[in-house]
Design an enzyme around this catalytic site. Sequence first.
Site, PDB file in Angstrom:
ATOM      1  N   GLY A   1      -4.658  -4.267  -4.024  1.00 15.16           N
ATOM      2  CA  GLY A   1      -5.513  -3.132  -3.996  1.00 15.16           C
ATOM      3  C   GLY A   1      -4.837  -1.920  -4.402  1.00 15.16           C
ATOM      4  O   GLY A   1      -4.105  -1.306  -3.600  1.00 15.16           O
ATOM      5  N   HIS A   2      -4.976  -1.706  -5.547  1.00 16.89           N
ATOM      6  CA  HIS A   2      -4.155  -0.433  -6.225  1.00 16.89           C
ATOM      7  C   HIS A   2      -5.152   0.845  -6.432  1.00 16.89           C
ATOM      8  O   HIS A   2      -5.879   0.588  -7.373  1.00 16.89           O
ATOM      9  CB  HIS A   2      -3.128  -0.866  -7.376  1.00 16.89           C
ATOM     10  CG  HIS A   2      -2.316  -1.809  -6.979  1.00 16.89           C
ATOM     11  ND1 HIS A   2      -1.197  -2.581  -7.578  1.00 16.89           N
ATOM     12  CD2 HIS A   2      -1.844  -2.459  -5.735  1.00 16.89           C
ATOM     13  CE1 HIS A   2      -0.455  -3.286  -7.223  1.00 16.89           C
ATOM     14  NE2 HIS A   2      -0.950  -3.351  -6.032  1.00 16.89           N
TER      15      HIS A   2
ATOM     16  N   GLN B   1       1.871  -6.093  -3.537  1.00 14.35           N
ATOM     17  CA  GLN B   1       2.473  -6.287  -2.039  1.00 14.35           C
ATOM     18  C   GLN B   1       3.769  -5.580  -1.977  1.00 14.35           C
ATOM     19  O   GLN B   1       3.999  -4.598  -2.542  1.00 14.35           O
ATOM     20  CB  GLN B   1       2.522  -8.024  -1.916  1.00 14.35           C
ATOM     21  CG  GLN B   1       0.973  -8.798  -1.492  1.00 14.35           C
ATOM     22  CD  GLN B   1       0.571  -8.892  -2.782  1.00 14.35           C
ATOM     23  OE1 GLN B   1       1.170  -9.788  -3.621  1.00 14.35           O
ATOM     24  NE2 GLN B   1      -0.576  -8.542  -2.933  1.00 14.35           N
TER      25      GLN B   1
ATOM     26  N   ASP C   1       0.746  -1.272  -0.154  1.00 16.22           N
ATOM     27  CA  ASP C   1      -0.072   0.001   0.019  1.00 16.22           C
ATOM     28  C   ASP C   1       0.812   1.427   0.029  1.00 16.22           C
ATOM     29  O   ASP C   1       0.374   2.280   0.480  1.00 16.22           O
ATOM     30  CB  ASP C   1      -1.132   0.081   1.247  1.00 16.22           C
ATOM     31  CG  ASP C   1      -1.891  -1.152   1.411  1.00 16.22           C
ATOM     32  OD1 ASP C   1      -2.094  -1.691   0.083  1.00 16.22           O
ATOM     33  OD2 ASP C   1      -1.929  -1.839   2.082  1.00 16.22           O
TER      34      ASP C   1
ATOM     35  N   LYS D   1       1.852   2.189  -5.204  1.00 20.53           N
ATOM     36  CA  LYS D   1       2.160   1.743  -6.361  1.00 20.53           C
ATOM     37  C   LYS D   1       1.267   1.797  -7.336  1.00 20.53           C
ATOM     38  O   LYS D   1       1.769   2.056  -8.492  1.00 20.53           O
ATOM     39  CB  LYS D   1       2.469   0.082  -6.095  1.00 20.53           C
ATOM     40  CG  LYS D   1       3.551  -0.442  -5.188  1.00 20.53           C
ATOM     41  CD  LYS D   1       3.607  -1.970  -4.884  1.00 20.53           C
ATOM     42  CE  LYS D   1       2.251  -2.351  -4.364  1.00 20.53           C
ATOM     43  NZ  LYS D   1       2.102  -2.114  -2.911  1.00 20.53           N
TER      44      LYS D   1
ATOM     45  N   LYS E   1      -0.876   4.284  -7.978  1.00 19.24           N
ATOM     46  CA  LYS E   1      -0.572   5.845  -8.313  1.00 19.24           C
ATOM     47  C   LYS E   1       0.663   6.005  -9.131  1.00 19.24           C
ATOM     48  O   LYS E   1       0.563   6.543 -10.327  1.00 19.24           O
ATOM     49  CB  LYS E   1      -0.661   6.791  -7.275  1.00 19.24           C
ATOM     50  CG  LYS E   1      -0.104   8.293  -7.462  1.00 19.24           C
ATOM     51  CD  LYS E   1      -0.216   9.337  -6.858  1.00 19.24           C
ATOM     52  CE  LYS E   1       0.403  10.577  -7.569  1.00 19.24           C
ATOM     53  NZ  LYS E   1       0.273  11.809  -6.871  1.00 19.24           N
TER      54      LYS E   1
HETATM   55  P1  GDP Z   1      -0.717   0.348  -3.289  1.00 22.84           P
HETATM   56  O1  GDP Z   1      -1.434  -0.720  -2.935  1.00 22.84           O
HETATM   57  O2  GDP Z   1       0.857   0.382  -3.255  1.00 22.84           O
HETATM   58  O3  GDP Z   1      -1.233   0.721  -4.817  1.00 22.84           O
HETATM   59  O4  GDP Z   1      -1.418   1.568  -2.578  1.00 22.84           O
HETATM   60  P2  GDP Z   1      -3.071   1.663  -1.998  1.00 22.84           P
HETATM   61  O5  GDP Z   1      -3.725   2.112  -3.306  1.00 22.84           O
HETATM   62  O6  GDP Z   1      -3.438   0.479  -1.333  1.00 22.84           O
HETATM   63  O7  GDP Z   1      -2.879   2.664  -1.016  1.00 22.84           O
HETATM   64  C1  GDP Z   1      -2.242   3.778  -1.130  1.00 22.84           C
HETATM   65  C2  GDP Z   1      -3.459   4.942  -0.876  1.00 22.84           C
HETATM   66  O8  GDP Z   1      -2.864   6.028  -0.912  1.00 22.84           O
HETATM   67  C3  GDP Z   1      -4.498   5.024  -1.843  1.00 22.84           C
HETATM   68  O9  GDP Z   1      -5.849   5.408  -1.362  1.00 22.84           O
HETATM   69  C4  GDP Z   1      -3.881   6.108  -2.750  1.00 22.84           C
HETATM   70  O10 GDP Z   1      -5.230   6.880  -3.417  1.00 22.84           O
HETATM   71  C5  GDP Z   1      -3.422   7.161  -1.732  1.00 22.84           C
HETATM   72  N1  GDP Z   1      -2.237   7.860  -2.315  1.00 22.84           N
HETATM   73  C6  GDP Z   1      -1.318   7.780  -3.059  1.00 22.84           C
HETATM   74  N2  GDP Z   1      -0.413   8.669  -3.041  1.00 22.84           N
HETATM   75  C7  GDP Z   1      -0.663   9.506  -2.245  1.00 22.84           C
HETATM   76  C8  GDP Z   1      -0.025  10.905  -1.921  1.00 22.84           C
HETATM   77  O11 GDP Z   1       1.094  10.972  -2.262  1.00 22.84           O
HETATM   78  N3  GDP Z   1      -0.731  11.453  -0.704  1.00 22.84           N
HETATM   79  C9  GDP Z   1      -1.958  10.998  -0.245  1.00 22.84           C
HETATM   80  N4  GDP Z   1      -2.603  11.801   0.571  1.00 22.84           N
HETATM   81  N5  GDP Z   1      -2.631   9.822  -0.678  1.00 22.84           N
HETATM   82  C10 GDP Z   1      -1.888   9.221  -1.665  1.00 22.84           C
HETATM   83  P1  IMO Z   2      -1.055  -4.079  -2.086  1.00 28.62           P
HETATM   84  O1  IMO Z   2      -0.533  -4.772  -3.684  1.00 28.62           O
HETATM   85  C1  IMO Z   2      -0.886  -4.548   2.083  1.00 28.62           C
HETATM   86  C2  IMO Z   2      -0.858  -8.630   3.730  1.00 28.62           C
HETATM   87  C3  IMO Z   2      -2.047  -9.225   4.292  1.00 28.62           C
HETATM   88  C4  IMO Z   2      -1.374 -10.009   5.256  1.00 28.62           C
HETATM   89  C5  IMO Z   2      -0.389 -11.031   4.572  1.00 28.62           C
HETATM   90  C6  IMO Z   2      -0.730 -12.134   4.003  1.00 28.62           C
HETATM   91  O2  IMO Z   2      -2.306  -3.485  -2.309  1.00 28.62           O
HETATM   92  O3  IMO Z   2       0.084  -3.243  -1.614  1.00 28.62           O
HETATM   93  P2  IMO Z   2      -2.679 -12.753   1.953  1.00 28.62           P
HETATM   94  O4  IMO Z   2      -3.879 -12.625   1.782  1.00 28.62           O
HETATM   95  O5  IMO Z   2      -1.391 -12.227   0.795  1.00 28.62           O
HETATM   96  O6  IMO Z   2      -2.382 -14.265   2.213  1.00 28.62           O
HETATM   97  O7  IMO Z   2      -1.950 -11.917   3.170  1.00 28.62           O
HETATM   98  O8  IMO Z   2      -0.052 -10.209   3.498  1.00 28.62           O
HETATM   99  N1  IMO Z   2      -1.073  -8.252   2.334  1.00 28.62           N
HETATM  100  C7  IMO Z   2      -1.048  -6.911   2.083  1.00 28.62           C
HETATM  101  N2  IMO Z   2      -0.975  -5.725   2.688  1.00 28.62           N
HETATM  102  N3  IMO Z   2      -1.022  -4.530   0.710  1.00 28.62           N
HETATM  103  C8  IMO Z   2      -1.149  -5.618   0.092  1.00 28.62           C
HETATM  104  O9  IMO Z   2      -1.297  -5.410  -1.322  1.00 28.62           O
HETATM  105  C9  IMO Z   2      -1.407  -6.992   0.485  1.00 28.62           C
HETATM  106  N4  IMO Z   2      -1.621  -8.148  -0.048  1.00 28.62           N
HETATM  107  C10 IMO Z   2      -1.458  -9.149   1.307  1.00 28.62           C
HETATM  108  O10 IMO Z   2      -2.875  -8.149   5.039  1.00 28.62           O
HETATM  109  O11 IMO Z   2      -0.888  -9.390   6.302  1.00 28.62           O
HETATM  110 MG    MG Z   3      -3.002  -1.743  -1.785  1.00 28.69          MG
END
Ligand code: GDP
Ligand code: IMO
Ligand code: MG
Length: 426
Positions: free
Chosen positions: A40-41, A223, A13, A16, A18
């Site tokens: 979840g991206h 991840q 999270d 990635k 963005k």
């Molecule tokens: P990923 O799994 O690495 O793609 O990240 P996620 O999408 O799960 O989580 C990142 C969250 O931060 C999302 O809700 C994005 O919209 C938000 N986000 C990304 N870059 C920024 C930033 O620079 N500032 C803020 N405030 N939010 C951001």
């Molecule tokens: P993105 O791509 C954050 C975590 C779960 C748990 C562990 C194992 O959005 O960054 P799993 O369901 O993979 O067997 O769970 O990994 N986990 C993540 N945490 N971002 C993710 O993906 C994750 N995918 C799995 O919360 O701790």
């Molecule tokens: Mg994510």
Amino acid sequence: MPGIALVGTQWGDEGKGKVTDLLAGTVDLVVRYQGGNNAGHTIVVEGERYALHLVPTGVLYPHCIPVIGPGVVVNPQVLLEEVDTLEGRGIDTSRLLLSGNAHLIMPYHLELDRVTERRLGKNRLGTTKRGIGPAYADKATRVGLRVQDLLDPKIFSAKLEVALKEKNLLLTRVYGRLPLEPKEIEEEYLSYGERLKPFIADTALAVQKALDSGRTVLFEGAQATMLDLDHGTYPFVTSSNPVAGGACAGAGIGPRDIDQIIGIAKAYCTRVGAGPFPSEADPTDAEVMVEVGAEYGTTTGRKRRCGWYDAVAGRFAARLNTLTELVITKLDVLSAFETVKVCVAYEFEGERYEEMPPHQTIFNKCRPVYEEVPGWKEDISDARALEDLPKETRSYIDLLEQVVGKPISWLSVGPARDQIVRLAAE
Ligand code: GDP
Ligand code: IMO
Ligand code: MG
């Protein structure tokens, strides 16, 4: 730069989605190489929010081919729902390529993920309950079903029968659940197969051809390094290899095909699920990060655990991924703090660790050594150039660059596509 890998350097999270979206504007293919819909991206474009779990982020650009590689585990129902949702929002998904070698997440994988977590009780991992671990386990023990099996009903049925015989024993005898019906699963999955047929391809060949003709391919990690099966905080990890090296096996390319490796890190740190987290902040600071940074999981909606930037983990990720550069996201969130901390080392029984401790017990029990610097207490979300940032923010970035030892190329100051500060030519 024809081959670019983009990887998470923390516990996921990092933003990635963005950053992939930003890069996808100039690349030809975006390839997912591991994980499944545990990812979840999130991408925010012109006020529209997209949360992608399986379809690679490049799908939002008409010129870009999204590819799901052989190393991904695919829940076909989720994939089709995602395709339908995107189509419903006017996004053309017809260019999607899906590897026939990718393994399928089956209904019994979901069930086993749920029941094993329940059985572990307080020792549970806190998985996303998407069936990821059980699907990869079947792949390793060679009883998995693959996307290409959907195209051959006879093979599908035979493989399902073998797999289900064992799974039903496990579900009924060990976990006291009801057995699953092969006929129902077969009908459901073969109908998914009909719909997925146009997408199924030899994706490794398509990617190699693209690279050979000088097109740019972006490998989108899901991840992150600290969740890597071999290198992360085992057993509190996922069941695949998110590190840059995983892109080779998971997409079907050679190591020499990757020219640039971009590590993504939040300006602080988060983790979802159980497991050690040395720089976890005290509840007051963590709550500020949760509220200002909207730190709730994109996939499960769980509140993320929050902490300060961990430079030991940062250096570890820089080394394991041979990063060429770092992108720092969510810098705007730290505007909420009077002072900002960076965990520069760990301490355990009087010994200081600058590198990841070799033994998990030390990592579990160590305490963080912080360097505390002045905050900037100023909204920076409109900054678009380094000069727009307060001097305290620039000092913080200098500090991160120094403690990790990698150049920082971009700073993200908000969730929208245009909320970015470019520091160096990428
Ligand atoms: P990923 O799994 O690495 O793609 O990240 P996620 O999408 O799960 O989580 C990142 C969250 O931060 C999302 O809700 C994005 O919209 C938000 N986000 C990304 N870059 C920024 C930033 O620079 N500032 C803020 N405030 N939010 C951001
Ligand atoms: P993105 O791509 C954050 C975590 C779960 C748990 C562990 C194992 O959005 O960054 P799993 O369901 O993979 O067997 O769970 O990994 N986990 C993540 N945490 N971002 C993710 O993906 C994750 N995918 C799995 O919360 O701790
Ligand atoms: Mg994510």
